[in-house]
Design an enzyme around this catalytic site. Sequence first.
Site, PDB file in Angstrom:
ATOM      1  N   HIS A 477       0.804  -1.218   0.000  1.00 27.35           N
ATOM      2  CA  HIS A 477       0.000   0.000   0.000  1.00 27.35           C
ATOM      3  C   HIS A 477       0.843   1.278   0.000  1.00 27.35           C
ATOM      4  CE1 HIS A 477      -3.272  -2.524   2.281  1.00 27.35           C
ATOM      5  NE2 HIS A 477      -3.233  -2.803   0.984  1.00 27.35           N
ATOM      6  N   PRO A 478       1.939   1.371  -0.741  1.00 23.98           N
ATOM      7  CA  PRO A 478       2.694   2.624  -0.734  1.00 23.98           C
ATOM      8  C   PRO A 478       1.901   3.751  -1.384  1.00 23.98           C
ATOM      9  CG  PRO A 478       3.544   1.168  -2.441  1.00 23.98           C
ATOM     10  CD  PRO A 478       2.550   0.369  -1.644  1.00 23.98           C
TER      11      PRO A 478
END
Length: 542
Positions: A477-478
């Site tokens: 989830h960057p």
Amino acid sequence: MTHTQTFDYIVVGAGSSGAALATRLAERGKASVLLLEAGARRENDFWIRVPIGVAKLLMSDAYAWKFFTEAQPQLAGQQLYWPRGRLPGGSSSINGMIYVRGEPAEFDYWAALGNTGWDYASLLPYFKRLEGTMLGDETQRGRAGPIAVSSVADLHPNPLTEAFINACEQAGIPRTPDYNGGSYEGVSYLQLSVGRGRRCSTAIGYLHGRPQANLRLITEAQVTRVILDNSKANGVEYTVGGQVQRAMAAREVILCAGPIKSPQLLELSGIGDRRRLNDLGIPVQVNLPGVGENLIDHLQSRVTFACTRPITLNEIMQSPLRQQWMGMKYILTRRGIMSTPANSAHALARTRADQSRPSVKLQLSHVTAADRYAGGGTALDPFPGFGLGFFQLRPESRGSLHIRSRDPADQPAIDPRYLTAEADRITMLEALRLSRSIARQSGLAGLVERETRPGIGVQDDAGLLDYIKASGQTSWHPVGTCKMGVDDMAVVNPELRVRGTVGLRVADSSIMPSMCSSNTNAASIMIGEKAADLILASVRQA
């Protein structure tokens, strides 16, 4: 170098945001759109479409960019593996398909930062526009959108998930019927971007589901820089088959290459911190020190258990007969565990009574192994097992991502700086203890033979934190590396225009000023939908 055609719009990246944006621009604007994708046309491959195949995709060069972080001192020196989708649909073609819009309060926070039009009430029409689901209240959910959304409750109801949900309720976590359209907080079966038992990526939902004659997709096309003239974006350079090509944009260039590639392309094009670009010998087009900063990711750890009953994926993957039965059920019904990513429920929960919002996510997995990238059954625990993965919803640690050289093929330096904020360490410990508390509830305790990781012998904060550091991995989830805002470190404004430029926008998860709370893919698609409206509105106003 060959000069190719001129298009009204050039969209870089056919992933979660890019496929949605390009389709809507072509569909509603009637303009010519070029969509450039570095990966090959593999979005219909068997293991792409079958949800359980996610474990086979993440380690494959054919489907994923294989990025690694810098060594993380707070994670026992680990260099974490960060795969990103490399095909039409981008990461929506290889992710876990878990469909979570995000917490409404967090979108309202974006608006409070000065990002007008990004509050939840303003974003709800875009979430509804992208969805095709029969779940929830039709005033809150979309019925005819490109992305099919299903509940694991319909795809794979099972006793392990029911036990987990019951145990969460016993631990004080309320059950929520629809975390995407009702109460965000609570425990429930997961919703997935799955239709009729098959993955519904943005490649399937938008590019295949809504084909447009005025949209041209070129695959295996690696964009190397944006062509700028006095800070105006005129086009892009890209390579196909080793040949350098150019495409020119009559109106705009929009970067949808994701939280790693979008800031990399900006810096390669001379947009970024002046000192960093000068050191690399890149002519400075726009001095924007925020490019590549504000990197945020969810660090995930997990507690794993040996199960008292053979109702998990572990024993299926170690038995050819069970695998055949699983496959037959899927082929005949498009249901069963193969129609899921082997995760079935989550709890969005508070860890302390004084909290006003959920602070952690706990997620039930039907498979256990020493490493979350285990696949094919060879590295799985040799006994029935399940796990409770957990992460902090709103991490306070901030990292950075910057190019190392002028070579587009060089991987950037990715430094998420996990657990550098004390609040993150405290919350992760609370999440682990909450996971253990749920496993002790009568609803689930009967399925727990023993805790296998970290093991019940580890009880003190120091020991548990050491375990989190050694076991922690990305949740994929960057976000945040081209932050949207009105402050000096913002890269794009609330209309997604790159500050200091003309005709250049970024529209993907890199523009998120903070973590949108849980999973990020649904919000990334929403950004593509909203970006199309912003761009088309600017044409009408011109």
